[in-house]
Enzyme design. Structure first.
Site, PDB file in Angstrom:
ATOM      1  N   GLU A  65      -1.659  -1.579 -10.752  1.00  0.00           N
ATOM      2  CA  GLU A  65      -0.494  -2.297 -10.227  1.00  0.00           C
ATOM      3  C   GLU A  65      -0.842  -3.765  -9.991  1.00  0.00           C
ATOM      4  O   GLU A  65      -0.089  -4.497  -9.365  1.00  0.00           O
ATOM      5  CB  GLU A  65       0.037  -1.639  -8.959  1.00  0.00           C
ATOM      6  CG  GLU A  65      -0.960  -1.544  -7.826  1.00  0.00           C
ATOM      7  CD  GLU A  65      -0.301  -1.088  -6.536  1.00  0.00           C
ATOM      8  OE1 GLU A  65       0.658  -1.743  -6.104  1.00  0.00           O
ATOM      9  OE2 GLU A  65      -0.749  -0.074  -5.979  1.00  0.00           O
ATOM     10  N   CYS A 109       0.207   3.004  -6.653  1.00  0.00           N
ATOM     11  CA  CYS A 109      -1.117   3.644  -6.713  1.00  0.00           C
ATOM     12  C   CYS A 109      -1.120   4.936  -7.524  1.00  0.00           C
ATOM     13  O   CYS A 109      -2.148   5.593  -7.633  1.00  0.00           O
ATOM     14  CB  CYS A 109      -1.606   3.975  -5.305  1.00  0.00           C
ATOM     15  SG  CYS A 109      -1.827   2.537  -4.278  1.00  0.00           S
ATOM     16  N   HIS A 165      -4.955  10.513  -2.012  1.00  0.00           N
ATOM     17  CA  HIS A 165      -4.951   9.052  -2.133  1.00  0.00           C
ATOM     18  C   HIS A 165      -5.374   8.490  -0.774  1.00  0.00           C
ATOM     19  O   HIS A 165      -4.872   8.916   0.268  1.00  0.00           O
ATOM     20  CB  HIS A 165      -3.545   8.565  -2.498  1.00  0.00           C
ATOM     21  CG  HIS A 165      -3.397   7.079  -2.362  1.00  0.00           C
ATOM     22  ND1 HIS A 165      -4.227   6.191  -2.988  1.00  0.00           N
ATOM     23  CD2 HIS A 165      -2.523   6.323  -1.634  1.00  0.00           C
ATOM     24  CE1 HIS A 165      -3.875   4.955  -2.676  1.00  0.00           C
ATOM     25  NE2 HIS A 165      -2.842   4.999  -1.850  1.00  0.00           N
TER      26      HIS A 165
END
Ligand code: HMG
Length: 382
Positions: free
Chosen positions: A80, A112, A234
């Site tokens: 990103e 992400c 994550h």
């Protein structure tokens, strides 16, 4: 059914690191807020000569043999923090690594999340072409800006994964479930170098997406948390992952594995697309409590938001294909003062009217940005 999954994993980090206690001091903040409140210790800092291309190329160069480069027919970069609106970072990386020409090279974007999609695309591709290999790279430089709320959660780095049939580390299961919801928790308009963040809202979305997707995952697969030896999430900062995990009512065993899965993230910070895979690498290299056949549940979350739950099974002998010295290597990074961090991480390249940069600082990394000539980024391979 043919077994497909992660055959090799590489990690590239810049050579510089900032201790979060130093940042806390400089921002008149109690260091406990960062080290206990966010559960973070340090963040990786990239100089202007390191970007998603150089870090991605380095992560892949660590693991690829000539034979791999001849077999790879797809390169996927999830990021990103792209360096070009048009040309994919994967094309630069394909060139820098010398991968055979008859390959596809693309960049994927969704905050992400996108590298997790890349992994599934790779698996599906290999299901149709079992001889081919796919290089999936998650590469990002996470910058929130000086004095911003997200400043202690910055970072930089890339994880490369070679996906193949009969993998040496992890077999991917066929159980992926996803969720998309259109929310504004974190985004970066084209005109802005830094993201806009609704911090608290983003933390709520992360956890709510996890809980609701896990309910759906259970309905679809019939599996429960007890089926997994570990859960990898994550990790924008470690406390977020812990809160997410706890929302699933984990066992003591899962909490113990979680602490092994955040060792690297605590030293690196958020690397956006790579954070989940950095956590996976940390678990696989730092845990002595896993064995072949164990199943691992993975949660990818990208603001905006898209998330995915999927699982993988450890292959016999997986530890022989990992790096037991990673922590020693992390300890060799150069620690920066606050002044150097502020100058180095936020340096920008100014171009003359013809699109040429001045000479950049020397950087003896294997891959480095040498400069910009006529608006073209020129990379050097040592
Ligand atoms: P903040 O508002 O400054 O911090 O920033 P806070 O007041 O919420 O405090 C953080 C924690 O420290 C709290 O713990 C405090 O209690 C504690 P909690 O109650 O939540 O468990 N604390 C202390 N603990 C010990 N001693 C002290 C002390 N003081 C406070 N003295 C925020 C926090 C997350 C909002 C900020 O860091 C931020 O905006 N970060 C960026 C956004 C982010 O990371 N969001 C995570 C979910 S979204 C996501 O994961 C996607 C993302 O990776 C992007 C993408 O997808 O592309 C971000």
């Amino acid at each position: 059914m043919i077994k497909i999954g992660i055959d090799k994993m590489g990690l590239a980090l810049p050579n510089y690191v900032l201790d979060l206690k130093e940042l806390a001091k400089a921002r008149n903040t109690d260091p406990d807020k960062y080290t206990i409140g966010l559960m973070q210790k340090a963040m990786a800092i990239a100089p202007v000569t390191q970007d998603i291309v150089t870090l991605g190329a380095e992560a892949a160069a660590q693991i690829l043999t000539d034979e791999d480069k001849a077999a790879i027919d797809m390169v996927i970069v999830g990021t990103e923090t792209g360096i070009d609106q048009s040309k994919a970072a994967a094309v630069y990386i394909h060139g820098l690594l010398g991968i055979q020409p008859y390959a596809r090279a693309i960049e994927l974007k969704e905050a992400c999340y996108s590298a997790a999609a890349g992994l599934e695309f790779a698996r599906n591709h290999i299901a149709n072409r079992p001889e081919s290999k796919v290089l999936v790279i998650a590469s990002d430089i996470a910058k929130y800006g000086l004095h911003s709320g997200g400043e202690p959660t910055q970072g930089a780095g890339a994880v490369a994964m070679l996906v193949s049939a009969n993998p040496s580390i992890l077999e991917l299961n066929w159980d992926n479930v996803y969720q998309t919801r259109d929310v504004m928790d974190f985004w970066r308009p084209n005109y802005s170098p830094y993201p806009e963040v609704d911090g608290r809202f983003s933390t709520e979305q992360y956890t709510d997406c996890l809980q609701t997707t896990f309910e759906y995952y259970q309905q679809q697969t019939g599996k429960t948390l007890d089926d997994f030896a570990a859960v990898c999430l994550h990790i924008p900062f470690a406390k977020q992952g812990l809160k997410g995990l706890r929302s699933l009512k984990p066992s003591e065993k899962h909490e113990e594995r979680f602490l092994e899965a955040i060792v690297y993230n605590q030293e690196v910070g958020n690397i956006y697309t790579g954070s989940l895979f950095l956590s996976l690498l940390s678990l696989l290299e730092q845990s002595n409590n896993l064995s072949a056949g164990d199943e691992i549940l993975l949660y990818s979350y990208g603001s905006g938001a898209v998330c995915e739950l999927f699982s993988a099974r450890l292959v016999d002998g997986y530890r022989n294909h990992l790096n037991p010295n990673r922590l020693e290597e992390l300890a060799k990074r150069q620690t920066l003062s606050i002044t150097d961090y502020e100058a180095l991480f936020f340096e920008t390249i100014s171009l003359d009217e013809k699109g040429n940069s001045p000479e950049l600082h020397p950087d003896d990394s294997r891959f480095a940005l040498q400069g910009i000539e006529n608006h073209k980024r020129i990379y050097r391979k040592n």
